[in-house]
Design a protein around this motif. Structure first.
Motif, PDB file in Angstrom:
ATOM      1  N   ARG A   1       0.959  -1.177  -0.051  1.00  0.00           N
ATOM      2  CA  ARG A   1      -0.067   0.054   0.151  1.00  0.00           C
ATOM      3  C   ARG A   1       0.869   1.045  -0.003  1.00  0.00           C
ATOM      4  O   ARG A   1       1.757   1.367   0.756  1.00  0.00           O
ATOM      5  CB  ARG A   1      -0.904  -0.040   1.335  1.00  0.00           C
ATOM      6  CG  ARG A   1      -1.665   0.743   1.531  1.00  0.00           C
ATOM      7  CD  ARG A   1      -2.635   0.835   2.790  1.00  0.00           C
ATOM      8  NE  ARG A   1      -3.329   1.861   3.058  1.00  0.00           N
ATOM      9  CZ  ARG A   1      -3.107   2.956   3.744  1.00  0.00           C
ATOM     10  NH1 ARG A   1      -1.824   2.494   4.578  1.00  0.00           N
ATOM     11  NH2 ARG A   1      -3.981   3.860   4.283  1.00  0.00           N
TER      12      ARG A   1
ATOM     13  N   GLN B   1       0.417   8.960   0.237  1.00  0.00           N
ATOM     14  CA  GLN B   1       0.935  10.297  -0.249  1.00  0.00           C
ATOM     15  C   GLN B   1       2.166  10.180   0.590  1.00  0.00           C
ATOM     16  O   GLN B   1       3.143  11.265   0.135  1.00  0.00           O
ATOM     17  CB  GLN B   1      -0.156  11.410  -0.014  1.00  0.00           C
ATOM     18  CG  GLN B   1      -0.929  11.577  -1.148  1.00  0.00           C
ATOM     19  CD  GLN B   1      -2.159  10.654  -1.258  1.00  0.00           C
ATOM     20  OE1 GLN B   1      -2.324   9.716  -0.063  1.00  0.00           O
ATOM     21  NE2 GLN B   1      -2.741  10.597  -2.092  1.00  0.00           N
TER      22      GLN B   1
ATOM     23  N   ARG C   1      -3.549   5.592  11.306  1.00  0.00           N
ATOM     24  CA  ARG C   1      -4.997   5.590  10.555  1.00  0.00           C
ATOM     25  C   ARG C   1      -5.714   4.910  11.268  1.00  0.00           C
ATOM     26  O   ARG C   1      -5.418   3.658  11.935  1.00  0.00           O
ATOM     27  CB  ARG C   1      -5.097   5.243   9.062  1.00  0.00           C
ATOM     28  CG  ARG C   1      -4.848   3.623   8.791  1.00  0.00           C
ATOM     29  CD  ARG C   1      -4.450   3.390   7.427  1.00  0.00           C
ATOM     30  NE  ARG C   1      -4.040   2.260   7.002  1.00  0.00           N
ATOM     31  CZ  ARG C   1      -4.401   1.289   6.520  1.00  0.00           C
ATOM     32  NH1 ARG C   1      -5.970   1.668   6.121  1.00  0.00           N
ATOM     33  NH2 ARG C   1      -4.078   0.028   6.150  1.00  0.00           N
TER      34      ARG C   1
ATOM     35  N   SER D   1       3.261   2.100   4.901  1.00  0.00           N
ATOM     36  CA  SER D   1       2.532   1.432   3.954  1.00  0.00           C
ATOM     37  C   SER D   1       1.273   0.788   4.762  1.00  0.00           C
ATOM     38  O   SER D   1       0.054   0.657   4.375  1.00  0.00           O
ATOM     39  CB  SER D   1       3.179   0.333   3.431  1.00  0.00           C
ATOM     40  OG  SER D   1       2.478  -0.661   2.758  1.00  0.00           O
ATOM     41  N   VAL D   2       1.403   0.493   6.357  1.00  0.00           N
ATOM     42  CA  VAL D   2       0.527  -0.098   6.954  1.00  0.00           C
ATOM     43  C   VAL D   2      -0.462   1.044   7.656  1.00  0.00           C
ATOM     44  O   VAL D   2      -1.547   0.991   7.443  1.00  0.00           O
ATOM     45  CB  VAL D   2       1.256  -1.016   7.911  1.00  0.00           C
ATOM     46  CG1 VAL D   2      -0.086  -1.468   8.856  1.00  0.00           C
ATOM     47  CG2 VAL D   2       1.913  -2.026   7.460  1.00  0.00           C
TER      48      VAL D   2
ATOM     49  N   ALA E   1       0.044   4.727   7.642  1.00  0.00           N
ATOM     50  CA  ALA E   1      -0.217   6.137   7.196  1.00  0.00           C
ATOM     51  C   ALA E   1      -1.499   6.114   6.530  1.00  0.00           C
ATOM     52  O   ALA E   1      -2.082   5.269   5.892  1.00  0.00           O
ATOM     53  CB  ALA E   1       0.941   6.557   6.038  1.00  0.00           C
ATOM     54  N   VAL E   2      -1.896   7.650   6.395  1.00  0.00           N
ATOM     55  CA  VAL E   2      -3.258   7.860   5.770  1.00  0.00           C
ATOM     56  C   VAL E   2      -3.056   7.751   4.377  1.00  0.00           C
ATOM     57  O   VAL E   2      -2.404   8.636   3.974  1.00  0.00           O
ATOM     58  CB  VAL E   2      -3.755   9.057   6.285  1.00  0.00           C
ATOM     59  CG1 VAL E   2      -4.998   9.536   5.507  1.00  0.00           C
ATOM     60  CG2 VAL E   2      -3.875   8.977   7.841  1.00  0.00           C
ATOM     61  N   SER E   3      -4.037   7.239   3.522  1.00  0.00           N
ATOM     62  CA  SER E   3      -4.020   7.634   2.171  1.00  0.00           C
ATOM     63  C   SER E   3      -4.975   8.323   1.806  1.00  0.00           C
ATOM     64  O   SER E   3      -6.121   7.839   1.897  1.00  0.00           O
ATOM     65  CB  SER E   3      -3.639   6.218   1.284  1.00  0.00           C
ATOM     66  OG  SER E   3      -4.348   6.466  -0.121  1.00  0.00           O
ATOM     67  N   LEU E   4      -4.825   9.433   1.083  1.00  0.00           N
ATOM     68  CA  LEU E   4      -6.129  10.230   0.873  1.00  0.00           C
ATOM     69  C   LEU E   4      -6.876   9.612  -0.193  1.00  0.00           C
ATOM     70  O   LEU E   4      -8.251   9.792   0.168  1.00  0.00           O
ATOM     71  CB  LEU E   4      -5.610  11.609   0.446  1.00  0.00           C
ATOM     72  CG  LEU E   4      -4.815  12.583   1.487  1.00  0.00           C
ATOM     73  CD1 LEU E   4      -4.263  13.670   0.712  1.00  0.00           C
ATOM     74  CD2 LEU E   4      -5.951  12.783   2.519  1.00  0.00           C
ATOM     75  N   ASP E   5      -6.390   8.951  -1.308  1.00  0.00           N
ATOM     76  CA  ASP E   5      -7.302   8.168  -2.078  1.00  0.00           C
ATOM     77  C   ASP E   5      -7.802   7.332  -1.433  1.00  0.00           C
ATOM     78  O   ASP E   5      -9.327   7.441  -1.740  1.00  0.00           O
ATOM     79  CB  ASP E   5      -6.515   7.683  -3.278  1.00  0.00           C
ATOM     80  CG  ASP E   5      -5.669   8.568  -3.884  1.00  0.00           C
ATOM     81  OD1 ASP E   5      -5.994   9.834  -3.827  1.00  0.00           O
ATOM     82  OD2 ASP E   5      -4.949   8.192  -4.681  1.00  0.00           O
ATOM     83  N   GLU E   6      -7.497   6.525  -0.677  1.00  0.00           N
ATOM     84  CA  GLU E   6      -8.279   5.628   0.193  1.00  0.00           C
ATOM     85  C   GLU E   6      -9.538   6.205   1.041  1.00  0.00           C
ATOM     86  O   GLU E   6     -10.597   5.631   0.854  1.00  0.00           O
ATOM     87  CB  GLU E   6      -7.323   4.764   1.060  1.00  0.00           C
ATOM     88  CG  GLU E   6      -7.788   3.377   1.490  1.00  0.00           C
ATOM     89  CD  GLU E   6      -6.758   2.783   2.415  1.00  0.00           C
ATOM     90  OE1 GLU E   6      -5.788   2.219   1.909  1.00  0.00           O
ATOM     91  OE2 GLU E   6      -7.005   2.864   3.561  1.00  0.00           O
TER      92      GLU E   6
ATOM     93  N   MET F   1     -10.820   9.020   0.430  1.00  0.00           N
ATOM     94  CA  MET F   1     -11.675   9.484  -0.442  1.00  0.00           C
ATOM     95  C   MET F   1     -12.709   8.385  -0.881  1.00  0.00           C
ATOM     96  O   MET F   1     -14.032   8.610  -0.783  1.00  0.00           O
ATOM     97  CB  MET F   1     -11.170   9.854  -1.545  1.00  0.00           C
ATOM     98  CG  MET F   1     -10.533  11.563  -1.466  1.00  0.00           C
ATOM     99  SD  MET F   1     -11.901  12.721  -1.124  1.00  0.00           S
ATOM    100  CE  MET F   1     -10.966  13.565  -0.120  1.00  0.00           C
ATOM    101  N   THR F   2     -12.109   7.408  -1.174  1.00  0.00           N
ATOM    102  CA  THR F   2     -13.183   6.184  -1.700  1.00  0.00           C
ATOM    103  C   THR F   2     -14.009   5.783  -0.566  1.00  0.00           C
ATOM    104  O   THR F   2     -15.079   5.400  -0.817  1.00  0.00           O
ATOM    105  CB  THR F   2     -12.056   5.045  -1.982  1.00  0.00           C
ATOM    106  OG1 THR F   2     -10.956   5.626  -2.714  1.00  0.00           O
ATOM    107  CG2 THR F   2     -12.757   4.023  -2.972  1.00  0.00           C
TER     108      THR F   2
ATOM    109  N   ILE G   1     -16.752   8.208  -0.265  1.00  0.00           N
ATOM    110  CA  ILE G   1     -17.962   7.968  -0.973  1.00  0.00           C
ATOM    111  C   ILE G   1     -18.662   6.767  -0.585  1.00  0.00           C
ATOM    112  O   ILE G   1     -19.893   6.665  -0.626  1.00  0.00           O
ATOM    113  CB  ILE G   1     -17.313   7.724  -2.423  1.00  0.00           C
ATOM    114  CG1 ILE G   1     -16.592   9.121  -2.589  1.00  0.00           C
ATOM    115  CG2 ILE G   1     -18.430   7.315  -3.284  1.00  0.00           C
ATOM    116  CD1 ILE G   1     -15.824   9.069  -3.799  1.00  0.00           C
TER     117      ILE G   1
END
Lengths: 295, 513
Positions: free
Chosen positions: A2, A5, B39, B467-468, B470-475, B477-478, B481
């Motif tokens: 994963r 950003q 997260r 990778s485990v 941290a915040v992924s903004l895309d994730e 956002m998904t 929604i």
């Protein structure tokens, strides 16, 4: 895996900073012209560099010493040349005086010339170069080697025949003066004075013996000059050798620590384009997120 | 048989659960750039379908009764934390080493035209010039000045290195304070966590804060962390209270005890020469407890503190001063003492231009703590350069002793009349100094290399951790929604139930009227 950003930004920052430090390294190399600026850049080059520097500076120092050697030898040589000429003249005068056709008055004149020549020779024996007596062994300062009284008679001749030696290459010391005692001995001046006295005396003394003594002194002087000449030849050899050494020492130093400019410039250019690429890639990778495509 | 109003209840639960998920998403987005933030995710739980009835075993309905927001969990891998902290200790250690070595390199300033090697070579050249012009007072003054420059450089190097040691020592003090403050903060967090967890709460923010502190702590020293379960009824995913122990010191030293909320503060003791002697760990609130003392020689817990200690200097197992700065300083001292002794001996062999006997060229105090710092050209020579013994036989034109003097730098120890200690027979002053610089170069290079190695490793672990956790903004956002749609759908389903009830209550049984 994963990817988030923050990972992208962190990675990009890290890579940019390492790219900057590479640029910095090449800039350093270009501006100083040296491969290394600190021992830790390459300890071997640093250590060798220190050694080569000493070699270069040693050779430079020996070259400076040589110029001092030349100074001594050239001056001694020209003074000995003058001495020989004066002695030749004395011999001529002895030959003239001894043929018995001269009257007393004429012999007086010859004697006067002899006295003048003696004074000239005393002057030569007392030659000072840069405040140093060159015909007085290691006693280069202080009392003059030949002393005279008010009437111009020689009262004392110094006996310092020590060699003045100067180091010309590692461990090799060269004698730079002439052994004054072999030329300007006490006997030398006494003989001239005796010649002059003989000329002045009323009796028609036989002057032939003086021709012989003048010959001996001429020989002595010529021998000393020959010895000096031989040493001058040696100095020339040493000068050539030092020149070669200087070139090779400088070359070794330069090979060891000087940066190869063409190589560094090419590396710098490569690094520059890598840096540009990294920047533009960063601006593309980081900017868009899903947010940009949601309405 | 399904209860009439259960549809409303299901929809209500769905609304509030999706709402909770949306808020958590929002929280994640808000903290996307917060240091140490992990997260979070809402654990959705199906609501039990068991319904109460008069039958003892109950009646199992086939229709579920919706969702509820269970615990809110941090997504984090403890194993990666252990890895990260190990690398972080190593990085801290090598960074301190590299930094201190870089400072030493700057002070030694080799190869350059300002370093000791250059000054010595200039002095040697001046002596050669003197040998060609021994009667010249100008070359004598140059010799005395360049000789002074060599002495000045020696004492400058010695005092500057000593000064850096002083700085390193105060850095140790600062690190000690930071270390203790982190320990107290961890202890306070333990107390807070211990008071919340028994009620089933999961204080994620406190866990994050504690992990962040543990990360900082691990850069200073190598520690291991274990967790004690809270009493009462903690949630299954509750982390518990942290117990922190110091590794690599030969015995177990508990820094923070999670069970009894106690903390042991560290105190670094240095002797009068600024060398670290020991580390004492004691409870600041309980003076009756016996403190644990660890000798500096036994302190092997990788981290900033050890790096600082090794650079600044410490007392080793034999009671000697160890550490790289100490080594460099004592090498300089050895070199200065050996050089002065031989130079003076050769100097006294010669004769000067005065009527007085030839004295020493240099003065030095070999009994001083740092002899190199006391080196100077003797007053007599400074005041009257005629006292420089350039001549071997006596007359003013003899410069052979000046040659001997200029050769002292490259003279092998084996040729000394009185061999100096510790330099080795096949060594000259010049080559000894070269090897000092070479060694310094190698140590610094090694430290720099290790910094970049440890840095790469730490970055890799950090990456895995990001990778485990941290915040992924895309994730997010998904997810947003997703949850928004679910929320809307739940509202729609409630409307459907509402219309259904409306039909039953207001419009049913009118038989077409």
């Amino acid at each position: 895996m994963r990817v988030t950003q923050s990972m992208l930004t962190n990675n990009m920052l890290k890579n940019l900073s390492s790219s900057y430090s590479n640029l910095d390294k090449y800039m350093d190399q270009l501006s100083t012209g040296k491969k290394i600026n600190r021992p830790s850049d390459d300890p071997v080059i640093a250590m060798k560099g220190m050694n080569y520097r000493t070699q270069v500076s040693d050779v430079e120092q020996f070259q400076r010493n040589i110029s001092e050697v030349n100074n001594w030898m050239d001056n001694s040589d020209s003074q000995l040349d003058e001495t020989t000429q004066a002695l030749q003249r004395l011999r001529e005068l002895a030959v003239q005086g001894s043929n018995g056709t001269y009257e007393d008055g004429q012999r007086e004149n010859i004697a006067a010339e002899v006295d003048q020549l003696k004074e000239h020779l005393i002057d030569i024996a007392n030659t000072e170069v840069n405040g140093k007596y060159i015909f007085n062994g290691t006693s280069t300062t202080g009392e003059a080697p030949v002393t005279v009284d008010e009437d111009g008679n020689v009262t004392g001749v110094s006996t310092n025949d020590d060699a003045v030696r100067i180091e010309v290459t590692d461990g090799t010391k060269l004698q730079v003066n002439v052994t004054a005692g072999n030329v300007f001995s006490e006997e030398f001046f006494k003989d001239i004075e005796a010649f002059s006295t003989a000329l002045k005396s009323d009796t028609d003394e036989d002057l032939d013996s003086h021709i012989a003594t003048m010959d001996t002194h001429i020989n002595n002087t010529v021998n000393e000059r020959a010895d000096l000449g031989a040493r001058m030849n040696r100095v020339e050899l040493i000068v050539n050798r030092l020149e070669n050494q200087s070139i090779s020492a400088n070359k070794m130093m330069s090979d060891n620590e000087d940066a190869d400019l063409e190589e560094v410039i090419i590396q710098l250019t490569t690094q520059e384009s890598v840096h540009r690429a990294a920047l533009s890639a960063g601006s593309r990778v980081i900017q868009p997120s899903l947010l940009d495509f949601l309405s | 048989m399904v209860s009439t109003f259960s549809g409303l209840e299901v929809a209500k639960r769905a609304l509030s659960t999706q709402q909770a998920a949306l808020y958590t998403t929002s929280h994640n987005i808000a903290n996307a750039n917060t240091e140490g933030y992990t997260r979070q995710r809402v654990n959705f739980e199906q609501v039990s379908t068991l319904s109460v009835s008069r039958y003892t075993e109950g009646v199992k309905s086939d229709i579920g009764s919706g969702v509820q927001a269970g615990s809110i969990e941090r997504i984090r891998d403890r194993f990666l934390d252990v890895q990260y902290r190990n690398e972080s200790s190593k990085l801290g250690y090598y960074e301190q080493r590299a930094e201190a070595m870089a400072q030493m390199e700057t002070i030694m300033n080799e190869p350059s035209e300002e370093g000791l090697a250059y000054t010595m070579s200039q002095f040697s050249d001046a002596l050669q010039d003197l040998s060609t012009n021994p009667e010249d007072s100008g070359s004598r003054s140059v010799v005395s000045q360049r000789g002074q420059a060599v002495a000045d450089t020696f004492s400058y190097l010695s005092t500057s290195l000593e000064q850096v040691r002083g700085d390193l020592n105060s850095q140790i003090d600062v690190t000690e304070t930071e270390f203790n403050s982190i320990l107290t903060q961890i202890n306070n967090l333990n107390e807070q966590i211990g008071s919340v967890e028994p009620h089933g709460h999961v204080p994620n923010d406190l866990y994050d804060e504690r992990d962040r502190l543990l990360d900082s702590l691990s850069a200073i020293a190598n520690v291991s962390v274990s967790y004690e379960k809270s009493s009462g009824q903690p949630s299954e995913i509750a982390m518990g209270k942290a117990t922190v122990t110091l590794n690599g010191v030969g015995q177990d030293v508990t820094l923070v005890d999670g069970n009894i909320y106690q903390v042991n503060h560290m105190e670094v003791t240095s002797n009068e020469n600024n060398n670290v002697e020991s580390f004492t760990f004691s409870n600041p609130n309980d003076t009756t407890a016996t403190p644990v003392t660890i000798d500096a020689a036994d302190y092997a817990s990788t981290g900033e503190l050890k790096g600082l200690m090794e650079m600044n200097g410490y007392v080793d197992a034999d009671g000697e001063a160890a550490g790289y700065y100490n080594e460099m300083l004592s090498d300089l001292d050895q070199m200065a003492v050996a050089f002065v002794a031989e130079f003076n001996r050769v100097h006294q062999n010669g004769s000067n231009l005065t009527d007085d006997a030839t004295g020493d060229f240099y003065t030095i105090d070999p009994a001083a703590t740092r002899p190199a710092a006391t080196m100077a050209v003797s007053e007599d020579i400074i005041n009257d350069p005629k006292r420089i013994a350039a001549s071997l036989s006596g007359p003013s034109g003899d410069g052979e002793n000046a040659i001997e003097l200029s050769n002292v730098f490259s003279k092998l120890q084996a040729d000394y009349e009185v061999p100096a200690e510790g330099l080795g027979n096949k060594t000259s002053i010049k080559s000894f100094y070269e090897s000092m610089i070479g060694q310094m170069g190698v140590v610094t290079q090694e430290a720099n290399r290790m910094v970049s190695n440890a840095g790469v490793l730490q970055q890799q672990v950090e990456e895995n951790r990001s990778s485990v956790s941290a915040v992924s903004l895309d994730e997010e956002m998904t997810n947003m929604i997703k949850f928004q749609h679910a929320y809307n759908a739940a509202a729609r389903s409630m409307t459907a139930v509402d219309e259904m009830l409306d039909r039953i209550i207001n419009n049913m049984g009118l038989v077409g009227r």
